[in-house]
Enzyme design. Structure first.
Site, PDB file in Angstrom:
ATOM      1  CG  ASP A  99     -54.438 103.995  -4.543  1.00 17.48           C
ATOM      2  OD1 ASP A  99     -53.603 103.473  -4.625  1.00 17.48           O
ATOM      3  OD2 ASP A  99     -54.475 104.396  -3.162  1.00 17.48           O
ATOM      4  CD  GLU A 150     -49.545 105.912  -7.471  1.00 11.51           C
ATOM      5  OE1 GLU A 150     -48.575 106.975  -6.789  1.00 11.51           O
ATOM      6  OE2 GLU A 150     -49.779 104.671  -6.778  1.00 11.51           O
ATOM      7  CG  ASP A 158     -56.640 103.061   0.167  1.00 12.92           C
ATOM      8  OD1 ASP A 158     -56.878 102.524  -0.220  1.00 12.92           O
ATOM      9  OD2 ASP A 158     -57.170 102.609   1.759  1.00 12.92           O
TER      10      ASP A 158
END
EC number: 3.1.21.10
Length: 158
Positions: A7, A66, A139
């Site tokens: 992340d 992501e 996170d």
């Protein structure tokens, strides 16, 4: 098979390492890479160095990150994009393929709802991975969710 979910951010980068052994998914490691409030290029250098160390130590078969979610805050989106670039570079330099997932895909896989709140993602990833409490900071929980979604997306748990 070992997979690392990341992340990205410039202040905190969440890292989650999962491994499938004997048909079971095991949490191998999770941590936050943090940077002090210094010049952005120095923060990105710290992120690169620490992430590179993790990749060398863990030797994953794949890195999952992501895709960039463009929000109303352009400055934040640009910073996250720069951190993603560091993740992609570190992965490429270590010859590790990268799987990119949309945030809605990760949330759908982990919670069953693509627009689930962060608290629901944290709760579900802890339950799915057999953790007593969701990892902090968030996170790190997100990184584990990204890794978990990557496993499912690749058919790793089927």
């Amino acid at each position: 098979m070992k997979i690392i979910g990341i992340d990205p951010g410039t202040a905190i980068v969440g890292v989650g390492v999962l491994e499938k052994k004997n048909g079971k998914l095991i949490v191998k490691n999770f941590q936050a890479i943090t940077t002090p409030p210094i010049a952005k290029e120095k923060r990105l250098k710290i992120i690169f160095q620490k992430l590179n160390e993790i990749l060398i130590q863990e030797k994953p078969e794949i890195v999952v990150v992501e895709e960039l979610f463009f929000s109303k805050n352009v400055k934040t989106a640009i910073s996250v994009g720069e951190a993603r670039g560091v993740v992609l570079l570190a992965s490429a330099l270590n010859d590790i393929p990268v799987l990119e997932l949309k945030p809605v895909e990760v949330k759908t896989i982990v919670t069953g709802y693509g627009h689930a709140p962060k608290s629901q993602v944290e709760y579900m990833i802890a339950k799915l991975l057999g953790l007593k409490t969701p990892p902090k900071p968030d996170d790190v929980a997100d990184a584990l969710a990204i890794a978990y979604a990557g496993f499912l997306k690749m058919g790793g748990l089927l």
